[in-house]
Design an enzyme around this catalytic site. Structure first.
Site, PDB file in Angstrom:
ATOM      1  CE  LYS A   1      -3.245  -2.230   3.153  1.00 50.47           C
ATOM      2  NZ  LYS A   1      -3.658  -2.257   4.571  1.00 50.47           N
ATOM      3  N   GLY A   2       2.111   1.078   0.367  1.00 49.84           N
ATOM      4  CA  GLY A   2       2.977   2.225   0.662  1.00 49.84           C
ATOM      5  C   GLY A   2       3.120   3.229  -0.468  1.00 49.84           C
TER       6      GLY A   2
ATOM      7  CD  GLU B   1       9.836  -1.209  -3.837  1.00 46.14           C
ATOM      8  OE1 GLU B   1      10.968  -1.444  -4.256  1.00 46.14           O
ATOM      9  OE2 GLU B   1       9.439  -1.567  -2.708  1.00 46.14           O
ATOM     10  CG  ASP B   2       6.762   2.361   0.189  1.00 43.66           C
ATOM     11  OD1 ASP B   2       7.516   1.539  -0.370  1.00 43.66           O
ATOM     12  OD2 ASP B   2       6.138   2.088   1.235  1.00 43.66           O
TER      13      ASP B   2
ATOM     14  CG  ASP C   1      14.836  -0.877   4.390  1.00 39.38           C
ATOM     15  OD1 ASP C   1      15.872  -0.268   4.662  1.00 39.38           O
ATOM     16  OD2 ASP C   1      14.258  -1.622   5.214  1.00 39.38           O
TER      17      ASP C   1
ATOM     18  CG  PHE D   1      10.259   2.442  10.721  1.00 41.66           C
ATOM     19  CD1 PHE D   1      10.436   1.290   9.967  1.00 41.66           C
ATOM     20  CD2 PHE D   1       8.972   2.925  10.897  1.00 41.66           C
ATOM     21  CE1 PHE D   1       9.357   0.626   9.414  1.00 41.66           C
ATOM     22  CE2 PHE D   1       7.882   2.264  10.352  1.00 41.66           C
ATOM     23  CZ  PHE D   1       8.075   1.106   9.603  1.00 41.66           C
ATOM     24  CB  VAL D   2      10.659   7.382   7.139  1.00 40.97           C
ATOM     25  CG1 VAL D   2      12.057   7.870   7.475  1.00 40.97           C
ATOM     26  CG2 VAL D   2      10.687   6.464   5.931  1.00 40.97           C
TER      27      VAL D   2
ATOM     28  CG  ASP E   1       2.424   0.924   7.480  1.00 43.74           C
ATOM     29  OD1 ASP E   1       3.374   0.727   6.686  1.00 43.74           O
ATOM     30  OD2 ASP E   1       1.978   0.041   8.229  1.00 43.74           O
TER      31      ASP E   1
HETATM   32  P1  5GP Z   1      12.795  -3.666   1.100  1.00 42.79           P
HETATM   33  O1  5GP Z   1      12.163  -4.875   0.484  1.00 42.79           O
HETATM   34  O2  5GP Z   1      13.488  -2.752   0.117  1.00 42.79           O
HETATM   35  O3  5GP Z   1      13.676  -4.005   2.273  1.00 42.79           O
HETATM   36  O4  5GP Z   1      11.632  -2.842   1.763  1.00 42.79           O
HETATM   37  C1  5GP Z   1      10.590  -2.412   1.024  1.00 42.79           C
HETATM   38  C2  5GP Z   1       9.358  -2.232   1.871  1.00 42.79           C
HETATM   39  O5  5GP Z   1       9.602  -2.235   3.297  1.00 42.79           O
HETATM   40  C3  5GP Z   1       8.803  -0.872   1.586  1.00 42.79           C
HETATM   41  O6  5GP Z   1       7.974  -0.918   0.433  1.00 42.79           O
HETATM   42  C4  5GP Z   1       8.074  -0.546   2.856  1.00 42.79           C
HETATM   43  O7  5GP Z   1       6.780  -1.081   2.826  1.00 42.79           O
HETATM   44  C5  5GP Z   1       8.872  -1.229   3.945  1.00 42.79           C
HETATM   45  N1  5GP Z   1       9.805  -0.280   4.579  1.00 42.79           N
HETATM   46  C6  5GP Z   1      11.139  -0.262   4.493  1.00 42.79           C
HETATM   47  N2  5GP Z   1      11.666   0.752   5.209  1.00 42.79           N
HETATM   48  C7  5GP Z   1      10.601   1.397   5.750  1.00 42.79           C
HETATM   49  C8  5GP Z   1      10.483   2.558   6.595  1.00 42.79           C
HETATM   50  O8  5GP Z   1      11.433   3.228   7.007  1.00 42.79           O
HETATM   51  N3  5GP Z   1       9.213   2.922   6.942  1.00 42.79           N
HETATM   52  C9  5GP Z   1       8.109   2.232   6.527  1.00 42.79           C
HETATM   53  N4  5GP Z   1       6.934   2.687   6.925  1.00 42.79           N
HETATM   54  N5  5GP Z   1       8.191   1.146   5.732  1.00 42.79           N
HETATM   55  C10 5GP Z   1       9.425   0.729   5.355  1.00 42.79           C
END
Ligand code: 5GP
Length: 185
Positions: free
Chosen positions: A35-36, A91-92, A95, A144-145, A151
């Protein structure tokens, strides 16, 4: 507060101008990762003067809210055929890069003409998987944002700005927003 509403609006417009230049004469297909990315996706496509189409996927990971570890599952598949389309994944935040890497392994089998990644936020210091966004709004530190679609336990997605959760003990049950524009919540 990490990124104010006006900064986000300005940066989204800049990203749209770059995408317009890169996709001139084409009709990109924007795939938002729910949803991000919903808020960013909605603002980005409305900034674009290109003809375009859109779709959404939903991927979830299991584990603590502030630490995205554990298996990934595809909760919602694409509705549209992407064969021959210029797909831009939205993507939001990138990470560890695991979600983007998963999608880049899975989507080529659907034979898009091209596949690029557009992320509002990136945490380059956290990267574990080889994800390289083609368009990035802002690099953010290892915090963590929340806000602007992101969210914490499904809350704060509607904040018009990006904020970091305060580091507090014990985590994460007593985590609070560090600042907000209004002093709430
Ligand atoms: P990745 O797969 O790149 O590790 O993480 C992607 C997903 O993790 C993002 O689409 C998001 O939903 C969640 N995520 C990663 N870091 C953060 C953060 O700092 N805050 C939030 N709210 N979600 C995060």
């Amino acid at each position: 507060m990490l990124i104010e509403e006006t900064e986000i609006r300005q940066r989204v417009a800049e990203m749209a101008r770059r995408i317009e230049a890169d996709y001139e004469g084409r009709e990109p297909h924007f795939v938002g990762v729910l949803k991000g990315a919903a808020i960013f996706h909605a603002d980005l496509v409305r900034e674009l003067s290109l003809p375009l189409t859109m779709d959404f996927v939903s991927i979830s990971s299991y584990g603590p809210a502030t630490s995205p570890v554990g298996p990934l599952s595809l909760d919602k598949d694409l509705e549209d055929d992407i064969e021959g389309k210029d797909v831009i994944l939205v993507e939001d935040i990138v990470d560890t890069g695991r979600t983007a890497t998963f999608l880049f392994q899975w989507l080529p089998a659907r034979k898009p003409a091209s596949l690029r990644l557009c992320a509002l936020l990136s945490k380059p210091d956290r990267r574990v998987f080889p994800a390289h966004p083609d368009y990035v709004g802002f690099d953010v530190p290892d915090r963590f944002v929340v806000g602007y679609g992101l969210d914490y336990n499904q809350m704060y997605r509607n904040l018009p700005y990006i904020a970091a959760l305060r580091r507090s003990r014990p985590e994460p049950s007593s985590a609070h927003l560090e600042h907000t524009a209004t002093g709430e919540p």
